[in-house]
Design a protein around this motif. Structure first.
Motif, PDB file in Angstrom:
ATOM      1  N   ARG A 137      21.710  40.660  36.633  1.00 31.83           N
ATOM      2  CA  ARG A 137      21.529  42.098  36.426  1.00 31.83           C
ATOM      3  C   ARG A 137      21.949  42.534  35.025  1.00 31.83           C
ATOM      4  O   ARG A 137      21.515  43.576  34.536  1.00 31.83           O
ATOM      5  CB  ARG A 137      22.318  42.901  37.472  1.00 31.83           C
ATOM      6  CG  ARG A 137      21.700  42.833  38.866  1.00 31.83           C
ATOM      7  CD  ARG A 137      22.605  43.419  39.917  1.00 31.83           C
ATOM      8  NE  ARG A 137      22.783  44.858  39.758  1.00 31.83           N
ATOM      9  CZ  ARG A 137      23.452  45.610  40.627  1.00 31.83           C
ATOM     10  NH1 ARG A 137      24.026  45.050  41.688  1.00 31.83           N
ATOM     11  NH2 ARG A 137      23.569  46.910  40.436  1.00 31.83           N
ATOM     12  N   TYR A 179      29.778  44.252  50.661  1.00 33.77           N
ATOM     13  CA  TYR A 179      30.300  45.367  49.871  1.00 33.77           C
ATOM     14  C   TYR A 179      29.521  46.654  50.097  1.00 33.77           C
ATOM     15  O   TYR A 179      30.120  47.722  50.317  1.00 33.77           O
ATOM     16  CB  TYR A 179      30.297  45.023  48.374  1.00 33.77           C
ATOM     17  CG  TYR A 179      30.596  46.230  47.521  1.00 33.77           C
ATOM     18  CD1 TYR A 179      31.906  46.680  47.351  1.00 33.77           C
ATOM     19  CD2 TYR A 179      29.567  46.967  46.920  1.00 33.77           C
ATOM     20  CE1 TYR A 179      32.184  47.817  46.606  1.00 33.77           C
ATOM     21  CE2 TYR A 179      29.846  48.102  46.168  1.00 33.77           C
ATOM     22  CZ  TYR A 179      31.154  48.518  46.021  1.00 33.77           C
ATOM     23  OH  TYR A 179      31.419  49.649  45.291  1.00 33.77           O
ATOM     24  N   GLU A 180      28.204  46.600  50.030  1.00 31.73           N
ATOM     25  CA  GLU A 180      27.412  47.824  50.161  1.00 31.73           C
ATOM     26  C   GLU A 180      27.644  48.478  51.520  1.00 31.73           C
ATOM     27  O   GLU A 180      27.782  49.706  51.625  1.00 31.73           O
ATOM     28  CB  GLU A 180      25.923  47.522  49.965  1.00 31.73           C
ATOM     29  CG  GLU A 180      25.574  46.927  48.597  1.00 31.73           C
ATOM     30  CD  GLU A 180      25.840  47.889  47.447  1.00 31.73           C
ATOM     31  OE1 GLU A 180      25.985  49.098  47.696  1.00 31.73           O
ATOM     32  OE2 GLU A 180      25.922  47.424  46.291  1.00 31.73           O
ATOM     33  N   ASP A 181      27.685  47.679  52.572  1.00 27.02           N
ATOM     34  CA  ASP A 181      27.901  48.218  53.914  1.00 27.02           C
ATOM     35  C   ASP A 181      29.284  48.841  54.043  1.00 27.02           C
ATOM     36  O   ASP A 181      29.446  49.905  54.656  1.00 27.02           O
ATOM     37  CB  ASP A 181      27.732  47.111  54.967  1.00 27.02           C
ATOM     38  CG  ASP A 181      26.361  46.487  54.920  1.00 27.02           C
ATOM     39  OD1 ASP A 181      25.420  47.094  55.429  1.00 27.02           O
ATOM     40  OD2 ASP A 181      26.225  45.385  54.357  1.00 27.02           O
ATOM     41  N   ASN A 224      34.150  47.361  43.157  1.00 32.53           N
ATOM     42  CA  ASN A 224      33.456  46.093  43.342  1.00 32.53           C
ATOM     43  C   ASN A 224      34.001  45.105  42.312  1.00 32.53           C
ATOM     44  O   ASN A 224      33.654  45.161  41.133  1.00 32.53           O
ATOM     45  CB  ASN A 224      31.945  46.280  43.170  1.00 32.53           C
ATOM     46  CG  ASN A 224      31.160  45.024  43.499  1.00 32.53           C
ATOM     47  OD1 ASN A 224      31.528  43.928  43.093  1.00 32.53           O
ATOM     48  ND2 ASN A 224      30.070  45.187  44.227  1.00 32.53           N
ATOM     49  N   HIS A 258      32.648  40.234  49.400  1.00 36.76           N
ATOM     50  CA  HIS A 258      31.765  41.248  48.808  1.00 36.76           C
ATOM     51  C   HIS A 258      30.315  41.081  49.264  1.00 36.76           C
ATOM     52  O   HIS A 258      29.461  41.892  48.916  1.00 36.76           O
ATOM     53  CB  HIS A 258      31.859  41.210  47.281  1.00 36.76           C
ATOM     54  CG  HIS A 258      33.058  41.944  46.755  1.00 36.76           C
ATOM     55  ND1 HIS A 258      34.352  41.499  46.969  1.00 36.76           N
ATOM     56  CD2 HIS A 258      33.170  43.096  46.037  1.00 36.76           C
ATOM     57  CE1 HIS A 258      35.200  42.348  46.401  1.00 36.76           C
ATOM     58  NE2 HIS A 258      34.512  43.322  45.835  1.00 36.76           N
ATOM     59  N   TYR A 259      30.072  40.079  50.055  1.00 39.16           N
ATOM     60  CA  TYR A 259      28.778  39.938  50.735  1.00 39.16           C
ATOM     61  C   TYR A 259      28.430  41.227  51.479  1.00 39.16           C
ATOM     62  O   TYR A 259      27.268  41.632  51.561  1.00 39.16           O
ATOM     63  CB  TYR A 259      28.874  38.764  51.712  1.00 39.16           C
ATOM     64  CG  TYR A 259      27.650  38.497  52.556  1.00 39.16           C
ATOM     65  CD1 TYR A 259      26.576  37.767  52.054  1.00 39.16           C
ATOM     66  CD2 TYR A 259      27.582  38.946  53.883  1.00 39.16           C
ATOM     67  CE1 TYR A 259      25.463  37.500  52.845  1.00 39.16           C
ATOM     68  CE2 TYR A 259      26.485  38.689  54.666  1.00 39.16           C
ATOM     69  CZ  TYR A 259      25.422  37.965  54.146  1.00 39.16           C
ATOM     70  OH  TYR A 259      24.320  37.714  54.938  1.00 39.16           O
ATOM     71  N   ARG A 282      31.323  43.087  40.192  1.00 37.46           N
ATOM     72  CA  ARG A 282      30.618  43.816  39.133  1.00 37.46           C
ATOM     73  C   ARG A 282      31.543  44.113  37.963  1.00 37.46           C
ATOM     74  O   ARG A 282      31.141  44.014  36.797  1.00 37.46           O
ATOM     75  CB  ARG A 282      30.030  45.112  39.697  1.00 37.46           C
ATOM     76  CG  ARG A 282      28.859  44.863  40.613  1.00 37.46           C
ATOM     77  CD  ARG A 282      28.306  46.137  41.223  1.00 37.46           C
ATOM     78  NE  ARG A 282      27.306  45.800  42.230  1.00 37.46           N
ATOM     79  CZ  ARG A 282      26.849  46.631  43.146  1.00 37.46           C
ATOM     80  NH1 ARG A 282      27.300  47.886  43.173  1.00 37.46           N
ATOM     81  NH2 ARG A 282      25.954  46.250  44.023  1.00 37.46           N
ATOM     82  N   SER A 337      31.246  50.007  51.570  1.00 35.62           N
ATOM     83  CA  SER A 337      31.423  51.169  50.702  1.00 35.62           C
ATOM     84  C   SER A 337      30.743  52.409  51.264  1.00 35.62           C
ATOM     85  O   SER A 337      31.131  53.543  50.936  1.00 35.62           O
ATOM     86  CB  SER A 337      30.912  50.869  49.291  1.00 35.62           C
ATOM     87  OG  SER A 337      29.515  50.632  49.292  1.00 35.62           O
ATOM     88  N   ARG A 338      29.732  52.198  52.117  1.00 36.98           N
ATOM     89  CA  ARG A 338      29.041  53.346  52.725  1.00 36.98           C
ATOM     90  C   ARG A 338      29.793  53.936  53.913  1.00 36.98           C
ATOM     91  O   ARG A 338      29.419  54.994  54.424  1.00 36.98           O
ATOM     92  CB  ARG A 338      27.629  52.934  53.168  1.00 36.98           C
ATOM     93  CG  ARG A 338      26.623  52.828  52.019  1.00 36.98           C
ATOM     94  CD  ARG A 338      25.200  52.758  52.547  1.00 36.98           C
ATOM     95  NE  ARG A 338      24.940  51.511  53.238  1.00 36.98           N
ATOM     96  CZ  ARG A 338      24.379  50.441  52.667  1.00 36.98           C
ATOM     97  NH1 ARG A 338      24.028  50.488  51.387  1.00 36.98           N
ATOM     98  NH2 ARG A 338      24.174  49.345  53.361  1.00 36.98           N
ATOM     99  N   LYS A 366      26.419  50.485  39.120  1.00 35.05           N
ATOM    100  CA  LYS A 366      25.303  50.408  40.058  1.00 35.05           C
ATOM    101  C   LYS A 366      24.283  49.368  39.596  1.00 35.05           C
ATOM    102  O   LYS A 366      24.225  49.011  38.457  1.00 35.05           O
ATOM    103  CB  LYS A 366      24.628  51.785  40.198  1.00 35.05           C
ATOM    104  CG  LYS A 366      25.573  52.865  40.725  1.00 35.05           C
ATOM    105  CD  LYS A 366      26.056  52.552  42.129  1.00 35.05           C
ATOM    106  CE  LYS A 366      26.958  53.660  42.664  1.00 35.05           C
ATOM    107  NZ  LYS A 366      27.480  53.355  44.004  1.00 35.05           N
ATOM    108  N   GLU A 401      24.573  39.354  40.283  1.00 37.84           N
ATOM    109  CA  GLU A 401      25.269  40.283  39.385  1.00 37.84           C
ATOM    110  C   GLU A 401      25.116  39.856  37.924  1.00 37.84           C
ATOM    111  O   GLU A 401      24.947  40.699  37.026  1.00 37.84           O
ATOM    112  CB  GLU A 401      26.755  40.366  39.748  1.00 37.84           C
ATOM    113  CG  GLU A 401      27.047  40.993  41.098  1.00 37.84           C
ATOM    114  CD  GLU A 401      26.621  42.456  41.183  1.00 37.84           C
ATOM    115  OE1 GLU A 401      26.528  43.114  40.128  1.00 37.84           O
ATOM    116  OE2 GLU A 401      26.379  42.925  42.305  1.00 37.84           O
TER     117      GLU A 401
END
Length: 249
Positions: free
Chosen positions: A143, A91-93, A104, A88-89, A107, A95-96, A249, A140
């Protein structure tokens, strides 16, 4: 095949097998057709996640995962899951790359910790060195306004032995070692709840659950969420609507 989800797995293979086993045994069935539809991408050749996170001269595992995600996107899954915490390092890349919902696991697990243990202000974390080095779970947890306890310097070598020497190298779960880690985190470092930040640790929990400690098991949680979403979608709910509950998010 209609209404299926894609599992980006193989990190490691035995841990992914554990996730699939949870899916198959937890879904309520009366006939073959009651099982879930999914495609498992068991990409065992994905480079070591921790090695790259700690040293960017090592092979970058993003490109293998990118190819897996894009390859599956052509088939049109309802959503993606990736039962590997350290991966998940990126993950953002990942998922886009596609508009298809991508859950995720980290999360979802952290939010379940808050919901299940609202009075706990901190949580013990045992994980790969990669996850700890890059603060993946720590960020996480912060957050949601909670703190993290990692234990003393003796904890990580014990965790590494369980993950790498026993499970990854030998395919063996040392239940006594797993219990000893949990006991030390609880008794010596005051962790009333311990998060299992690696799917090999989730495998250890599956194979050696006979202990008195409270754990948050992301792989087990992901299996339950996968079943919930797959059944909602099978019964007519739009995939994006079904997944929106868990796209924190």
């Amino acid at each position: 095949m209609k209404h299926f989800f894609s599992i980006i797995g193989g990190m490691g293979t035995i841990a992914t097998e554990s996730y699939v086993r949870l899916l198959n045994h937890r879904v309520k069935i009366n006939r073959d057709q009651d099982y879930l539809n999914y495609i498992l991408v068991n990409d065992a050749q994905v480079p070591d996640r921790t090695s790259y996170i700690k040293d960017h001269t090592k092979p970058n595992f993003f490109y293998d995962l990118r190819d897996d995600v894009l390859g599956q996107a052509k088939l049109g899954p309802d959503f993606y899951v990736m039962p590997c915490n350290t991966a998940h390092y990126f993950y953002e890349d990942l998922s886009r790359l596609t508009p298809i919902p991508f859950l995720n696991m980290m999360r979802i697990a952290v939010h379940q910790f808050v919901e299940k243990y609202p009075g706990e202000t901190n949580i013990g974390l045992i994980a790969t060195e990669g996850s700890i080095y890059d603060h993946l779970y720590e960020d996480e947890i912060h957050r949601v306004d909670r703190e993290v306890e990692f234990g003393g310097p003796e904890i990580q070598p014990m965790v590494n032995e369980l993950i790498y020497s026993d499970i990854k190298e030998k395919g063996f779960v040392d239940g006594k070692l797993y219990h000893r880690i949990l006991q030390k985190m609880h008794d010596e470092y005051g962790c009333n709840v311990i998060l299992l930040g690696c799917t090999e640790l989730s495998l250890a929990q599956e194979k050696a659950p006979d202990h008195p400690y409270n754990v948050i098991d992301p792989q087990s949680i992901l299996a339950d969420v996968s079943i919930e979403l797959a059944l909602k979608i099978r019964n007519g709910m739009d995939p994006k609507e079904a997944c929106s509950k868990y796209l924190y998010k």
